[in-house]
Design a protein around this motif. Sequence first.
Motif, PDB file in Angstrom:
ATOM      1  N   ASP A 185      51.541  83.338   2.250  1.00  0.00           N
ATOM      2  CA  ASP A 185      52.331  82.309   2.963  1.00  0.00           C
ATOM      3  C   ASP A 185      51.637  81.602   4.011  1.00  0.00           C
ATOM      4  O   ASP A 185      51.610  80.511   4.134  1.00  0.00           O
TER       5      ASP A 185
ATOM      6  N   GLN B  23      47.560  70.324  -5.693  1.00  0.00           N
ATOM      7  CA  GLN B  23      48.494  70.680  -4.499  1.00  0.00           C
ATOM      8  C   GLN B  23      49.896  70.340  -4.741  1.00  0.00           C
ATOM      9  O   GLN B  23      50.790  71.175  -4.222  1.00  0.00           O
TER      10      GLN B  23
ATOM     11  N   ASN C 153      48.790  79.565   2.510  1.00  0.00           N
ATOM     12  CA  ASN C 153      49.204  78.537   1.919  1.00  0.00           C
ATOM     13  C   ASN C 153      49.704  77.337   3.197  1.00  0.00           C
ATOM     14  O   ASN C 153      49.664  76.171   2.963  1.00  0.00           O
ATOM     15  N   SER C 154      49.905  78.007   3.998  1.00  0.00           N
ATOM     16  CA  SER C 154      50.158  76.919   5.274  1.00  0.00           C
ATOM     17  C   SER C 154      49.353  76.431   6.125  1.00  0.00           C
ATOM     18  O   SER C 154      49.597  75.402   6.912  1.00  0.00           O
TER      19      SER C 154
ATOM     20  N   SER D  54      50.101  76.223  -5.550  1.00  0.00           N
ATOM     21  CA  SER D  54      49.815  76.292  -4.224  1.00  0.00           C
ATOM     22  C   SER D  54      48.412  76.953  -4.072  1.00  0.00           C
ATOM     23  O   SER D  54      47.866  77.225  -5.153  1.00  0.00           O
TER      24      SER D  54
ATOM     25  N   TYR E 149      41.908  72.050  -5.175  1.00  0.00           N
ATOM     26  CA  TYR E 149      43.182  72.106  -4.574  1.00  0.00           C
ATOM     27  C   TYR E 149      43.640  70.688  -4.155  1.00  0.00           C
ATOM     28  O   TYR E 149      45.022  70.685  -4.403  1.00  0.00           O
TER      29      TYR E 149
END
Length: 278
Positions: free
Chosen positions: A139, A161, A142-143, A165, A157
């Motif tokens: 997480d 996207q 990904n963030s 992810s 990516y």
Amino acid sequence: MPHGGHLFPDYIPDRKQTFPSVVKSNDINTQEIGRELAELITEKFKGRKPYIIINHLGRSKLDVNRPLKEGAESDGSNFPSDTQIAWSDYHTFLNNAVEEIEERFGRGLLIDIHGHGHPENYIELGYVLSSEVLTLPNDIINSDPKISDGSSIRSLYNRKQTTLSFAELLRGKTASLGGRLQSYGYETIPSHVHEYPLVNEKYFHGGYSVQKYGSRHGEQVIDAIQAELPRLLRLGNKEIRDQFVKDFAESLSWFVKEYYWEGGQGSKRLTMDMPERN
């Protein structure tokens, strides 16, 4: 293939220990594996050949996966040495290939093939992300846009996207190159099985060429992955090595068809069945 050269001419002096990071030993059989890979990939793409760039000088003479000053030591004169010329030629070939692929296709993939001697015998895939970054949970990976932006597959990516992810592209079971290799039974970092190196495990995250030519810079669209192959797969018995090269060629072909091939971008998507053998 930067470290699989077979030429050690006497008129070129060996590299000195001027820099602490100087390594003079070759990555044995990486040139041979790279050539075999290219042949198999050409078959899978029905005659379409990948670019092949090989440094033929042994690593004790030249290291093209280092900056010029470090990889091609000179005698301090105003004239370029033989190794400086060879270093420049290698990177000219590489840069020309990158520019041609950018112009013709708008996307592409550089695989930089190396060998390591770490005792764990993992295949180590380098995306210019450190061990510390890989230990972060998905997480956070990904963030935080700085992580994907700093990787050598940033362009990939950015294109995918909306459907995948970054953690999936990096180490997902069915979406990543590491996951594909792991599904064949090759212990691979990063992958869904080995997400990151454990404490005291060594890991090569990506050297000079992957950092220079990968899509982490500006508007570059060519992605880059450093493939570090363990001794077991390079120096083991021929049957193991031959099978690995076939599996690696299939995995790379799948990855290219899935993410770079024209048929992989729309309704005419080309896919290859996931391997069943463990």
